[in-house]
Design an enzyme around this catalytic site. Structure first.
Site, PDB file in Angstrom:
ATOM      1  N   LYS A  22     -26.755 -30.095 -12.917  1.00 17.46           N
ATOM      2  CA  LYS A  22     -26.874 -28.635 -12.801  1.00 17.46           C
ATOM      3  C   LYS A  22     -26.259 -27.929 -13.997  1.00 17.46           C
ATOM      4  CE  LYS A  22     -23.750 -25.984 -10.412  1.00 17.46           C
ATOM      5  NZ  LYS A  22     -23.327 -24.712 -11.001  1.00 17.46           N
ATOM      6  N   ASN A  23     -25.017 -28.306 -14.337  1.00 19.70           N
ATOM      7  CA  ASN A  23     -24.317 -27.520 -15.353  1.00 19.70           C
ATOM      8  C   ASN A  23     -24.824 -27.785 -16.770  1.00 19.70           C
ATOM      9  OD1 ASN A  23     -22.960 -26.167 -13.388  1.00 19.70           O
ATOM     10  ND2 ASN A  23     -21.065 -27.352 -13.564  1.00 19.70           N
ATOM     11  N   ARG A  93     -23.678 -17.195 -12.328  1.00 24.33           N
ATOM     12  CA  ARG A  93     -22.622 -17.332 -13.307  1.00 24.33           C
ATOM     13  C   ARG A  93     -23.161 -17.703 -14.695  1.00 24.33           C
ATOM     14  NH1 ARG A  93     -17.805 -15.689 -14.438  1.00 24.33           N
ATOM     15  NH2 ARG A  93     -16.914 -17.025 -15.996  1.00 24.33           N
ATOM     16  N   CYS A 117     -20.173 -18.382  -8.046  1.00 20.53           N
ATOM     17  CA  CYS A 117     -19.237 -18.843  -7.025  1.00 20.53           C
ATOM     18  C   CYS A 117     -17.987 -17.970  -6.983  1.00 20.53           C
ATOM     19  CB  CYS A 117     -18.846 -20.290  -7.309  1.00 20.53           C
ATOM     20  SG  CYS A 117     -20.113 -21.441  -6.794  1.00 20.53           S
ATOM     21  N   ARG A 122     -12.814 -15.021 -13.101  1.00 20.56           N
ATOM     22  CA  ARG A 122     -13.497 -15.929 -14.028  1.00 20.56           C
ATOM     23  C   ARG A 122     -13.790 -15.170 -15.321  1.00 20.56           C
ATOM     24  NH1 ARG A 122     -17.569 -19.956 -10.933  1.00 20.56           N
ATOM     25  NH2 ARG A 122     -17.622 -20.782 -13.042  1.00 20.56           N
ATOM     26  N   PRO A 123     -12.780 -15.054 -16.192  1.00 22.15           N
ATOM     27  CA  PRO A 123     -12.935 -14.251 -17.400  1.00 22.15           C
ATOM     28  C   PRO A 123     -13.886 -14.898 -18.406  1.00 22.15           C
ATOM     29  CG  PRO A 123     -10.824 -15.405 -17.419  1.00 22.15           C
ATOM     30  CD  PRO A 123     -11.468 -15.716 -16.105  1.00 22.15           C
ATOM     31  N   ILE A 124     -14.427 -14.080 -19.340  1.00 17.24           N
ATOM     32  CA  ILE A 124     -15.242 -14.656 -20.427  1.00 17.24           C
ATOM     33  C   ILE A 124     -14.694 -14.208 -21.791  1.00 17.24           C
ATOM     34  CG2 ILE A 124     -17.348 -14.994 -19.062  1.00 17.24           C
ATOM     35  CD1 ILE A 124     -18.499 -12.513 -20.510  1.00 17.24           C
ATOM     36  N   ASP A 125     -13.381 -13.921 -21.804  1.00 23.24           N
ATOM     37  CA  ASP A 125     -12.774 -13.442 -23.051  1.00 23.24           C
ATOM     38  C   ASP A 125     -12.939 -14.438 -24.203  1.00 23.24           C
ATOM     39  OD1 ASP A 125     -10.877 -14.808 -21.183  1.00 23.24           O
ATOM     40  OD2 ASP A 125      -9.601 -14.826 -22.958  1.00 23.24           O
ATOM     41  N   GLN A 126     -12.908 -15.734 -23.903  1.00 17.60           N
ATOM     42  CA  GLN A 126     -13.014 -16.726 -24.990  1.00 17.60           C
ATOM     43  C   GLN A 126     -14.437 -16.781 -25.560  1.00 17.60           C
ATOM     44  OE1 GLN A 126     -10.169 -18.335 -26.234  1.00 17.60           O
ATOM     45  NE2 GLN A 126      -9.311 -16.807 -24.848  1.00 17.60           N
ATOM     46  N   ASP A 307     -14.726 -29.829 -10.132  1.00 16.10           N
ATOM     47  CA  ASP A 307     -15.895 -29.652  -9.267  1.00 16.10           C
ATOM     48  C   ASP A 307     -16.023 -30.757  -8.219  1.00 16.10           C
ATOM     49  OD1 ASP A 307     -16.434 -27.366 -10.643  1.00 16.10           O
ATOM     50  OD2 ASP A 307     -17.946 -28.256 -11.949  1.00 16.10           O
ATOM     51  N   ARG A 399     -27.575 -23.857  -4.131  1.00 16.44           N
ATOM     52  CA  ARG A 399     -27.530 -23.489  -5.563  1.00 16.44           C
ATOM     53  C   ARG A 399     -27.490 -24.734  -6.431  1.00 16.44           C
ATOM     54  NH1 ARG A 399     -24.641 -18.112  -6.589  1.00 16.44           N
ATOM     55  NH2 ARG A 399     -25.426 -18.537  -8.645  1.00 16.44           N
TER      56      ARG A 399
HETATM   57  N1  EPU Z   1     -11.301 -19.213 -18.871  1.00 14.14           N
HETATM   58  C1  EPU Z   1     -10.676 -18.168 -19.489  1.00 14.14           C
HETATM   59  N2  EPU Z   1     -11.407 -17.425 -20.392  1.00 14.14           N
HETATM   60  C2  EPU Z   1     -12.704 -17.685 -20.664  1.00 14.14           C
HETATM   61  C3  EPU Z   1     -13.331 -18.766 -20.026  1.00 14.14           C
HETATM   62  C4  EPU Z   1     -12.608 -19.512 -19.115  1.00 14.14           C
HETATM   63  O1  EPU Z   1      -9.511 -17.898 -19.265  1.00 14.14           O
HETATM   64  O2  EPU Z   1     -13.305 -16.984 -21.490  1.00 14.14           O
HETATM   65  C5  EPU Z   1     -10.537 -20.049 -17.919  1.00 14.14           C
HETATM   66  C6  EPU Z   1     -11.082 -19.975 -16.496  1.00 14.14           C
HETATM   67  O3  EPU Z   1     -10.532 -18.878 -15.801  1.00 14.14           O
HETATM   68  C7  EPU Z   1     -10.686 -21.321 -15.938  1.00 14.14           C
HETATM   69  C8  EPU Z   1     -10.745 -22.250 -17.162  1.00 14.14           C
HETATM   70  O4  EPU Z   1     -10.700 -21.399 -18.293  1.00 14.14           O
HETATM   71  O5  EPU Z   1      -9.371 -21.268 -15.466  1.00 14.14           O
HETATM   72  C9  EPU Z   1     -11.975 -23.124 -17.238  1.00 14.14           C
HETATM   73  O6  EPU Z   1     -13.153 -22.344 -17.162  1.00 14.14           O
HETATM   74  P1  EPU Z   1     -14.515 -22.781 -17.845  1.00 14.14           P
HETATM   75  O7  EPU Z   1     -14.904 -21.724 -18.811  1.00 14.14           O
HETATM   76  O8  EPU Z   1     -14.412 -24.181 -18.321  1.00 14.14           O
HETATM   77  O9  EPU Z   1     -15.525 -22.714 -16.620  1.00 14.14           O
HETATM   78  P2  EPU Z   1     -17.012 -22.187 -16.638  1.00 14.14           P
HETATM   79  O10 EPU Z   1     -17.666 -22.571 -17.908  1.00 14.14           O
HETATM   80  O11 EPU Z   1     -17.082 -20.768 -16.209  1.00 14.14           O
HETATM   81  C10 EPU Z   1     -18.065 -24.379 -15.739  1.00 14.14           C
HETATM   82  C11 EPU Z   1     -18.860 -24.795 -14.548  1.00 14.14           C
HETATM   83  C12 EPU Z   1     -17.980 -24.812 -13.321  1.00 14.14           C
HETATM   84  C13 EPU Z   1     -16.778 -25.718 -13.562  1.00 14.14           C
HETATM   85  C14 EPU Z   1     -16.042 -25.329 -14.834  1.00 14.14           C
HETATM   86  C15 EPU Z   1     -14.923 -26.272 -15.213  1.00 14.14           C
HETATM   87  C16 EPU Z   1     -21.061 -23.955 -15.106  1.00 14.14           C
HETATM   88  C17 EPU Z   1     -22.137 -22.984 -14.838  1.00 14.14           C
HETATM   89  N3  EPU Z   1     -19.960 -23.858 -14.364  1.00 14.14           N
HETATM   90  O12 EPU Z   1     -17.623 -23.064 -15.454  1.00 14.14           O
HETATM   91  O13 EPU Z   1     -18.802 -25.369 -12.321  1.00 14.14           O
HETATM   92  O14 EPU Z   1     -15.882 -25.621 -12.481  1.00 14.14           O
HETATM   93  O15 EPU Z   1     -16.978 -25.285 -15.932  1.00 14.14           O
HETATM   94  O16 EPU Z   1     -15.407 -27.555 -15.370  1.00 14.14           O
HETATM   95  O17 EPU Z   1     -21.187 -24.821 -15.956  1.00 14.14           O
HETATM   96  C18 EPU Z   1     -19.524 -25.823 -10.148  1.00 14.14           C
HETATM   97  O18 EPU Z   1     -20.451 -26.477 -10.647  1.00 14.14           O
HETATM   98  O19 EPU Z   1     -19.231 -25.856  -8.935  1.00 14.14           O
HETATM   99  C19 EPU Z   1     -18.707 -24.979 -11.019  1.00 14.14           C
HETATM  100  C20 EPU Z   1     -17.961 -23.999 -10.579  1.00 14.14           C
END
Ligand code: EPU
Length: 430
Positions: A22-23, A93, A117, A122-126, A307, A399
């Site tokens: 999925k991811n 997401r 979810c 779930r920030p996207i600042d990075q 996950d 999903r």
């Molecule tokens: N984070 C920040 N700033 C950012 C991005 C992330 O502080 O700009 C923090 C998050 O708050 C979290 C950590 O960094 O504490 C990791 O977040 P990451 O960005 O790696 O997660 P994501 O890309 O939003 C993906 C998967 C998630 C999975 C995570 C971690 C997708 C669509 N989602 O999320 O999958 O938990 O990586 O491996 O790829 C799931 O499949 O059930 C799921 C939630």
């Protein structure tokens, strides 16, 4: 209202085929935007998140056609807008990958802030920091839409303050067609990051180092159409393994990459479960001896995946003794535990720790899936219980899990999907 009804108490036996990841799929499908020709993507999971991102691309003018259950044809050349602000976009997401792909290809993007979810902030600042380092201006409009634009993206060094899967992939997307070289430091290393890089490289991108914490991307001016097959889903694989162990069964999972499952198989072995690996399959046998308790700490890859955390918690409930789970990636991924407690689980949560007193008697109760993996944990818990468990909010489970009812049934589980209208119950196609 749709629910799953599970009558548990039977060990699982048999073979189950694992779908595409999925991811990886939810990043690779929008990544096609970067291409100058149509692409065909294979081993795509047939799940609602894939349908959603496909519909979003169609709304934007791309031609998306399902060739068969697991293959999509995508022609991005007819895309007529860089704006994606509909409810569909907010509904998932991974729509944030549209930002990187649109910015990379057209120098502009307007994308609604993602939903998805529900487990805390779930920030996207990075992601935005990365786009800005490449020269883009980004702004948040009305608190709900991100706009990013740039005349010409230029390669740069980006150091991620947190190891983020999404930010690593999004910056990779934006950098593919930028001028010069981008270096992402402290990059995430998940198998789906390598898969996205392989996909982009097959189209003509120049990405090195994916799978390590330094990824170098040299921008290219043209990307050509390809046929590409997505990697198997390590988390779906881990989920069926947990279900087999929790019911003390023995199953074989096929279409997997055992290497991607190393942190998961290591934990099963620690519990005393027998794992036999083959090239693209694995047998998990929990019939032979009593399982031992264990502790788990989630970490970015190659650590234990967050996950799979809820599914392992549901498994650890079945093992006598105290097991401790340490959730080290997300701040708040324990909302589902109150549902397990309804079933008689003895679990307490203290900050990032969940302390599980396993082996206590469990009883059937109506529970809900609070998110995708939490939903999988509810199924695993229900399969252990000699009674009838109803699981609601199953849209979260759908999903991310293809044919979940059919797959569990093929392993001998008694699970069905029903549609409730008042007092009436109607079984839907299995
Ligand atoms: N984070 C920040 N700033 C950012 C991005 C992330 O502080 O700009 C923090 C998050 O708050 C979290 C950590 O960094 O504490 C990791 O977040 P990451 O960005 O790696 O997660 P994501 O890309 O939003 C993906 C998967 C998630 C999975 C995570 C971690 C997708 C669509 N989602 O999320 O999958 O938990 O990586 O491996 O790829 C799931 O499949 O059930 C799921 C939630």
């Amino acid at each position: 209202m749709e629910k799953f009804v599970v009558t548990g108490g039977k060990p699982l036996f048999g073979e189950v085929n694992i779908s595409g990841a999925k991811n990886a799929a939810v990043a690779i499908i929008p990544a096609v935007i970067l291409c100058d020709e149509p692409c065909q993507i294979e081993n795509i999971p047939n799940i609602s998140d894939v349908s959603l991102i496909s519909k979003i691309l169609q709304q934007m003018g791309a031609k998306v056609r399902r060739i068969n259950k697991s293959s999509l044809y995508i022609d991005p050349t007819s895309l007529h807008t860089c704006s994606a602000v509909t409810d569909l976009v907010r509904g998932m997401r991974a729509s944030y990958y549209l930002l990187g792909a649109l910015l990379g290809k057209y120098g502009q993007a307007k994308v609604a802030l993602p939903g998805g979810c529900n487990f805390g902030v779930r920030p996207i600042d990075q992601h935005l920091k990365g786009f800005e380092a490449l020269g883009a201006d980004t702004k948040l409009v009305d608190g709900a839409i991100i706009e990013a634009e740039c005349e010409q993206l230029e390669g740069n060094h980006v150091y991620l303050d947190v190891v983020s899967v999404g930010a690593t992939m999004n910056i990779m997307l934006a950098a593919c067609r930028a001028k010069g070289q981008t270096v992402i430091e402290n990059a995430a290393r998940e198998p789906h990051i390598v898969d996205l890089a392989n996909f982009l490289n097959s189209m003509g991108a120049d990405i090195r180092g994916a799978g390590t914490d330094v990824i170098k991307i040299r921008g290219v001016s043209y990307m050509h159409g390809i046929t590409y097959s997505i990697i198997p889903d390590q988390i779906e694989a881990g989920t069926y393994m947990c279900a087999a162990a929790a019911t003390r069964g023995c199953i074989t999972i096929t279409n997997i990459t055992p290497k991607h499952l190393e942190s998961i198989t290591a934990k099963f072995r620690e519990m005393g479960v027998k794992i036999t690996e083959y090239d693209e399959a694995l047998t998990i046998d929990a019939t032979q001896k009593p399982l031992k308790r264990c502790n788990i700490k989630t970490m970015p890859h190659p650590g234990f995946p967050t996950d799979c955390q809820p599914q392992f918690t549901a498994l650890l409930m079945s093992i006598p003794g105290t097991s401790i789970v340490n959730e080290n990636v997300w701040d708040n991924r324990y909302q589902y535990i109150s549902e397990l407690i309804r079933m008689g689980a003895h679990i307490s949560v203290e900050g990032r720790l969940a302390i599980i007193e396993g082996g206590t008697p469990l009883t059937a109760a109506p529970v809900k899936a609070t998110d995708l993996r939490a939903g999988a944990a509810m199924i695993i818990a229900a399969l252990q219980i000699n009674g009838v468990t109803e699981i609601s909010s199953i849209q979260y489970i759908e999903r991310g899990y293809e044919d979940v009812v059919e797959k569990f049934r093929s392993l001998g589980a008694d699970i069905k999907k029903v549609y409730y209208t008042g007092d009436n119950e109607e079984e839907l196609g299995a």
